[in-house]
Motif scaffolding. Structure first.
Motif, PDB file in Angstrom:
ATOM      1  N   UNK A  16       0.753  -1.078   0.000  1.00 41.00           N
ATOM      2  CA  UNK A  16       0.037  -0.123   0.057  1.00 41.00           C
ATOM      3  C   UNK A  16       0.965   1.360  -0.023  1.00 41.00           C
ATOM      4  N   UNK A  17       1.848   1.305   0.794  1.00 40.94           N
ATOM      5  CA  UNK A  17       2.897   2.320   0.851  1.00 40.94           C
ATOM      6  C   UNK A  17       3.636   2.617  -0.529  1.00 40.94           C
ATOM      7  N   UNK A  18       4.040   1.508  -1.124  1.00 41.54           N
ATOM      8  CA  UNK A  18       4.873   1.707  -2.346  1.00 41.54           C
ATOM      9  C   UNK A  18       3.605   2.075  -3.575  1.00 41.54           C
ATOM     10  N   UNK A  19       2.292   1.657  -3.454  1.00 44.80           N
ATOM     11  CA  UNK A  19       1.533   1.964  -4.480  1.00 44.80           C
ATOM     12  C   UNK A  19       0.996   3.287  -4.148  1.00 44.80           C
ATOM     13  N   UNK A  23       1.720   6.192  -7.193  1.00 43.05           N
ATOM     14  CA  UNK A  23       0.696   6.992  -7.586  1.00 43.05           C
ATOM     15  C   UNK A  23       0.962   8.368  -7.499  1.00 43.05           C
ATOM     16  N   UNK A  24       1.331   8.940  -6.340  1.00 44.87           N
ATOM     17  CA  UNK A  24       1.876  10.138  -6.119  1.00 44.87           C
ATOM     18  C   UNK A  24       2.645  10.846  -6.952  1.00 44.87           C
ATOM     19  N   UNK A  25       3.912  10.098  -7.120  1.00 39.37           N
ATOM     20  CA  UNK A  25       4.945  10.476  -8.007  1.00 39.37           C
ATOM     21  C   UNK A  25       4.393  10.525  -9.444  1.00 39.37           C
ATOM     22  N   UNK A  26       3.492   9.710 -10.188  1.00 32.63           N
ATOM     23  CA  UNK A  26       2.894   9.802 -11.132  1.00 32.63           C
ATOM     24  C   UNK A  26       2.190  11.053 -11.223  1.00 32.63           C
ATOM     25  N   UNK A  31       0.535  15.714 -13.926  1.00 32.14           N
ATOM     26  CA  UNK A  31      -0.566  16.817 -13.656  1.00 32.14           C
ATOM     27  C   UNK A  31      -0.206  18.381 -13.604  1.00 32.14           C
ATOM     28  N   UNK A  32      -0.695  19.185 -14.231  1.00 31.47           N
ATOM     29  CA  UNK A  32      -0.236  20.513 -14.211  1.00 31.47           C
ATOM     30  C   UNK A  32      -0.789  21.168 -12.949  1.00 31.47           C
TER      31      UNK A  32
END
Length: 283
Positions: A16-19, A23-26, A31-32
């Protein structure tokens, strides 16, 4: 069984932490970012024409300007802002005599204790007292200023980036939003009770425009324009924040000259000490 369950729970937690990290890094990479009007239209502080006398490595205080700045603070700013870290006696450092400082302090009412009753009371200030606050407490200060507590100005120019120019720019920066800002951000507005200023981080601040031409009368005959008063009080606030600034610069020059002299002396001493020692020739 319990060990297997613990391992499984740990693996799930790690997944969950890695996911969340991925997701946060992506999201951050794709996103602008969404910025409000202040990101594009908040302006950097500007310096007055000619700058300030204390700028640069050889800067010095302009005592006439500091005295004018005190007058602006005393007659305008002190109605809302305090200088709680500045004692009256320090005013001797900007050119006032001991008698003048005592007379000025006596015009202020500072908290004291009645020697007969032991109750709190106000008394005339002494040279050893500090500039008093215009409000008895923070609650009174907020009530008098639309729930915005006026900050203490003692260290303001050190608390803000490019502090001297920030104070100067803020004081001359009041106006109306530009047409470009209105066109790019039609929803932007200055809420009731606030005032537009492009040098304030979020463009709107609670303090009304404090300076108007001719608001004070300078003892030295200088014309009291908004620009002049803004320069003078910004210089005075720089002094209150760091009264030893000029002395520190002068000390720095003396130290650098001493170190340069010591370096040259050490070099010649080394040459003298090792002059009789001949280096061995390589075989």
């Amino acid at each position: 069984m319990i060990r297997l369950f613990s391992i499984a729970a740990g693996l799930v937690f790690t997944f969950v932490v890695m996911l969340a990290f991925v997701v946060g890094a992506y999201t951050a990479a794709t996103e602008e970012p969404v910025h409000d009007a202040s990101y594009y239209f908040a302006e950097k502080p500007i310096a007055p024409a000619g700058g300030f006398s204390f700028n640069g490595p050889l800067g010095k205080w302009d005592y006439a300007q500091l005295q004018r700045g005190l007058k602006v603070y005393n007659e305008v700013c002190s109605a809302c802002h305090s200088l709680k870290y500045v004692p009256f006696r320090d005013l001797e450092k900007i050119g006032y005599t001991e008698g003048q400082v005592k007379a000025f302090a006596a015009t202020k009412q500072v908290p004291g204790i009645n020697p007969d009753t032991g109750e709190n009371e106000l008394r005339p200030g002494l040279a050893t007292d500090y500039f008093p606050s215009p409000y008895a407490n923070d609650v009174e200060g907020r009530l008098a200023n639309n729930n915005a507590l006026p900050p203490d100005l003692s260290l303001m120019t050190k608390a803000r980036k490019d502090g001297t120019n920030y104070v100067y720019s803020l004081l001359i920066g009041y106006g109306e939003p530009s047409e470009e800002l209105k066109a790019q951000f039609p929803e932007f507005e200055t809420p009731a009770g606030l005032h537009f200023n492009p040098y304030f981080p979020n463009l709107n601040l609670a303090m009304t425009k404090p300076l108007t031409d001719g608001q004070v009368t300078y003892d030295d005959g200088t014309e009291a324009t908004v620009d002049q008063m803004a320069q003078d009080v910004a210089a005075f606030m720089t002094w209150t924040a760091e009264p030893s600034m000029v002395k520190r610069k002068q000390t720095g020059w003396a130290v650098m000259i001493f170190l340069l002299f010591a370096t040259v002396l050490a070099y010649f001493s080394k040459q003298q000490i090792w002059a009789a020692v001949k280096p061995k020739k390589a075989k």
